[in-house]
Design a protein around this motif. Structure first.
Motif, PDB file in Angstrom:
ATOM      1  N   PRO A 162       0.866  -1.123   0.060  1.00  0.00           N
ATOM      2  CA  PRO A 162      -0.039   0.056  -0.127  1.00  0.00           C
ATOM      3  C   PRO A 162       0.914   1.122  -0.033  1.00  0.00           C
ATOM      4  O   PRO A 162       1.864   1.326   0.449  1.00  0.00           O
ATOM      5  CB  PRO A 162      -0.755  -0.213   1.338  1.00  0.00           C
ATOM      6  N   ILE A 163       0.262   2.444  -0.728  1.00  0.00           N
ATOM      7  CA  ILE A 163       1.024   3.552  -0.829  1.00  0.00           C
ATOM      8  C   ILE A 163       0.088   4.753  -0.118  1.00  0.00           C
ATOM      9  O   ILE A 163      -0.966   4.739  -0.192  1.00  0.00           O
ATOM     10  CB  ILE A 163       1.059   4.024  -2.322  1.00  0.00           C
ATOM     11  N   GLU A 164       0.981   5.226   0.939  1.00  0.00           N
ATOM     12  CA  GLU A 164       0.051   6.182   1.640  1.00  0.00           C
ATOM     13  C   GLU A 164      -0.150   7.599   1.045  1.00  0.00           C
ATOM     14  O   GLU A 164       0.740   8.234   0.432  1.00  0.00           O
ATOM     15  CB  GLU A 164       0.908   6.420   3.207  1.00  0.00           C
ATOM     16  N   THR A 165      -1.193   7.969   1.056  1.00  0.00           N
ATOM     17  CA  THR A 165      -1.550   9.291   0.397  1.00  0.00           C
ATOM     18  C   THR A 165      -2.435  10.154   1.328  1.00  0.00           C
ATOM     19  O   THR A 165      -2.877   9.365   2.394  1.00  0.00           O
ATOM     20  CB  THR A 165      -2.583   9.069  -0.682  1.00  0.00           C
ATOM     21  N   GLU A 166      -2.783  11.306   1.349  1.00  0.00           N
ATOM     22  CA  GLU A 166      -3.562  12.110   2.089  1.00  0.00           C
ATOM     23  C   GLU A 166      -5.108  11.641   2.142  1.00  0.00           C
ATOM     24  O   GLU A 166      -5.813  11.987   2.932  1.00  0.00           O
ATOM     25  CB  GLU A 166      -3.445  13.559   1.724  1.00  0.00           C
ATOM     26  N   PHE A 167      -5.499  10.897   1.199  1.00  0.00           N
ATOM     27  CA  PHE A 167      -6.758  10.278   1.073  1.00  0.00           C
ATOM     28  C   PHE A 167      -6.896   8.896   1.646  1.00  0.00           C
ATOM     29  O   PHE A 167      -8.068   8.534   1.682  1.00  0.00           O
ATOM     30  CB  PHE A 167      -7.290  10.373  -0.303  1.00  0.00           C
ATOM     31  N   GLY A 168      -6.071   8.209   2.006  1.00  0.00           N
ATOM     32  CA  GLY A 168      -6.039   7.061   2.262  1.00  0.00           C
ATOM     33  C   GLY A 168      -4.876   5.969   1.758  1.00  0.00           C
ATOM     34  O   GLY A 168      -4.077   6.384   0.992  1.00  0.00           O
ATOM     35  N   TRP A 169      -4.984   4.727   2.191  1.00  0.00           N
ATOM     36  CA  TRP A 169      -3.885   3.861   1.556  1.00  0.00           C
ATOM     37  C   TRP A 169      -4.232   3.172   0.234  1.00  0.00           C
ATOM     38  O   TRP A 169      -5.580   2.920  -0.141  1.00  0.00           O
ATOM     39  CB  TRP A 169      -4.051   2.579   2.279  1.00  0.00           C
ATOM     40  N   LEU A 170      -3.599   3.680  -0.850  1.00  0.00           N
ATOM     41  CA  LEU A 170      -3.806   3.326  -2.137  1.00  0.00           C
ATOM     42  C   LEU A 170      -3.214   1.956  -2.311  1.00  0.00           C
ATOM     43  O   LEU A 170      -2.099   1.475  -2.228  1.00  0.00           O
ATOM     44  CB  LEU A 170      -2.999   4.218  -3.023  1.00  0.00           C
ATOM     45  N   LEU A 171      -4.198   1.054  -2.758  1.00  0.00           N
ATOM     46  CA  LEU A 171      -4.088  -0.223  -2.839  1.00  0.00           C
ATOM     47  C   LEU A 171      -4.067  -0.789  -4.246  1.00  0.00           C
ATOM     48  O   LEU A 171      -5.039  -0.596  -4.829  1.00  0.00           O
ATOM     49  CB  LEU A 171      -4.875  -1.084  -1.811  1.00  0.00           C
ATOM     50  N   ILE A 172      -2.923  -1.202  -4.970  1.00  0.00           N
ATOM     51  CA  ILE A 172      -2.955  -1.794  -6.103  1.00  0.00           C
ATOM     52  C   ILE A 172      -3.155  -3.285  -6.084  1.00  0.00           C
ATOM     53  O   ILE A 172      -1.973  -3.776  -5.250  1.00  0.00           O
ATOM     54  CB  ILE A 172      -1.797  -1.117  -6.994  1.00  0.00           C
ATOM     55  N   TYR A 173      -4.053  -3.918  -6.387  1.00  0.00           N
ATOM     56  CA  TYR A 173      -4.105  -5.285  -6.042  1.00  0.00           C
ATOM     57  C   TYR A 173      -4.526  -5.924  -7.603  1.00  0.00           C
ATOM     58  O   TYR A 173      -4.538  -5.291  -8.694  1.00  0.00           O
ATOM     59  CB  TYR A 173      -5.236  -5.616  -5.261  1.00  0.00           C
ATOM     60  N   HIS A 174      -4.656  -7.262  -7.704  1.00  0.00           N
ATOM     61  CA  HIS A 174      -5.035  -8.069  -8.792  1.00  0.00           C
ATOM     62  C   HIS A 174      -6.102  -8.794  -8.449  1.00  0.00           C
ATOM     63  O   HIS A 174      -6.712  -9.139  -7.710  1.00  0.00           O
ATOM     64  CB  HIS A 174      -3.975  -9.071  -9.229  1.00  0.00           C
ATOM     65  N   GLY A 175      -7.042  -8.569  -9.844  1.00  0.00           N
ATOM     66  CA  GLY A 175      -8.232  -9.455  -9.985  1.00  0.00           C
ATOM     67  C   GLY A 175      -8.304 -10.226 -11.105  1.00  0.00           C
ATOM     68  O   GLY A 175      -7.529 -10.075 -12.084  1.00  0.00           O
ATOM     69  N   VAL A 176      -9.064 -11.363 -11.036  1.00  0.00           N
ATOM     70  CA  VAL A 176      -9.096 -12.410 -11.805  1.00  0.00           C
ATOM     71  C   VAL A 176     -10.777 -12.560 -12.448  1.00  0.00           C
ATOM     72  O   VAL A 176     -11.769 -12.914 -11.482  1.00  0.00           O
ATOM     73  CB  VAL A 176      -8.267 -13.684 -11.284  1.00  0.00           C
ATOM     74  N   LYS A 177     -10.731 -12.931 -13.625  1.00  0.00           N
ATOM     75  CA  LYS A 177     -11.841 -12.980 -14.209  1.00  0.00           C
ATOM     76  C   LYS A 177     -11.723 -14.212 -15.058  1.00  0.00           C
ATOM     77  O   LYS A 177     -10.812 -14.365 -15.911  1.00  0.00           O
ATOM     78  CB  LYS A 177     -12.409 -11.802 -15.041  1.00  0.00           C
ATOM     79  N   ASN A 178     -12.680 -15.083 -14.930  1.00  0.00           N
ATOM     80  CA  ASN A 178     -12.543 -16.294 -15.955  1.00  0.00           C
ATOM     81  C   ASN A 178     -13.239 -16.137 -17.332  1.00  0.00           C
ATOM     82  O   ASN A 178     -14.270 -15.468 -17.371  1.00  0.00           O
ATOM     83  CB  ASN A 178     -13.445 -17.471 -15.326  1.00  0.00           C
TER      84      ASN A 178
END
Length: 344
Positions: free
Chosen positions: A239-255
């Motif tokens: 997570p990356i701390e910003t003034e608006f909150g933790w920015l979370l870059i995650y992965h999503g999977v679609k079949n």
């Protein structure tokens, strides 16, 4: 729509024995004007170690080691050490990775003071058989245990004489303590969860994990929501701390008819209560579109694992088709603005 620029391929496999089958899923950390990448290097036979390179700025290669910086040493990682993530908390670097012995995949920790010498601190993940895990979550009537997708019967405990444990992957630390505790995400049975502990090296005892899973409904961070992540979601970059909150870059999977499609996704979490989701993009941040993302060791994969910020530009390093490392960039302020337009 947010403007995302695919910067292209950063790192490819070489003829060196330790990385002749692929390089992927790098940890990334910025120090001054340099970016340090610790990447999964795969040799023939699918044995993984951790390679290293240094970038001058976010994109220009400066140094690349011709041997791995971390290699398997113990039985629990004899098949490889995979998918590192890296943060600095106070004066210590925390590098987490998945140890694989050919049967079990478990999250581990190594620490360093200089990014050169690493001390392996062992397995952080719980070590429960599938039967033990099922009994724990069944004891909690608030857990919809069907959603964990059990595929192994309770009575199967060993394979080839090795105890079969519940896989726990994608251990990712937050880059600072929250309310005096270390926080990290992890993924069991396809659901991202989080752990708060005063001491990740001594506090994660079997008793801790037993109590944790008895209350596991309180630890689930967030669940799949949109079409591009309906199959499952998992951790990505720290997570990356910003003034608006933790920015979370995650992965999503679609079949899809062509198999699973892995995309990079984005969300904002509350700074002091990371379990509280503030916002989430209703579409992929970016997804496979170029040939080197669509075709490779595993097709249709953009798997983000490391990110750095230069001025207002966010650079995300990701594994492409499980074979090489690429980078995408975007305005950090534009990304947070777009997220806030989709508040939960």
């Amino acid at each position: 729509m947010l403007n995302v620029k695919k910067e292209g391929i950063i790192l490819e496999k070489t003829a060196l024995d330790f990385e002749n089958s692929g390089v992927l899923n790098p940890a990334a950390i910025r120090e001054g004007e340099f970016v340090h990448l610790f990447y999964r290097a795969v040799s023939e036979g699918n044995y993984s170690s951790i390679g290293y390179c240094k970038l001058n700025g976010p994109l220009q290669m400066e140094t690349r080691l011709d041997k791995p910086i971390l290699v398997p040493e113990f039985d629990y990682e004899c098949q490889g050490i995979e998918d590192p993530r890296l943060v600095k908390i106070e004066d210590l670097y925390y590098l987490t990775y998945t140890a694989f012995d050919g049967i079990n995949a478990l999250g581990c920790l190594a620490t360093s003071k200089d990014l050169i010498h690493f001390e392996k601190r062992g397995i952080l993940a719980p070590q429960f058989t599938h039967g033990e895990f099922i009994k724990l979550v069944k004891a909690n009537p608030l857990v919809d245990f069907k959603r964990y997708g059990y595929r192994i019967e309770e009575g199967i405990h060993q394979k080839d004489g090795v105890k079969m444990l519940v896989w726990d992957k994608n251990i990712i630390f937050f880059p600072r303590k929250i309310d005096g505790k270390y926080y990290f995400m992890h993924r069991i049975r396809g659901k991202v969860q989080f752990v708060a502990t005063a001491d990740p090296l001594q506090g994660l005892t079997p008793t801790f994990w037993q109590n944790y899973f008895l209350q596991v409904h309180e630890a689930v961070l967030f669940l799949p929501k949109y079409d591009h992540e309906l199959s499952y979601i998992g951790g990505g970059c720290p997570p990356i701390e910003t003034e608006f909150g933790w920015l979370l870059i995650y992965h999503g999977v679609k079949n899809s008819p062509k198999g699973n499609v892995y995309s990079a996704c984005a969300a904002l979490l509350d700074l002091e209560n990371p379990q509280k989701e503030i916002a989430r993009l209703p579409y992929p941040l970016f997804k496979p579109e170029y040939q080197w993302e669509l075709t490779g060791e595993v097709n249709n994969v953009c798997f983000p694992t490391g990110a750095v910020v230069f001025e207002d530009t966010l650079y995300i390093y990701y594994g492409a088709a499980d074979e090489l490392i690429a980078c995408a960039s975007m305005s950090l302020s534009e990304l947070t603005k777009e997220l806030l337009a989709h508040k939960k």
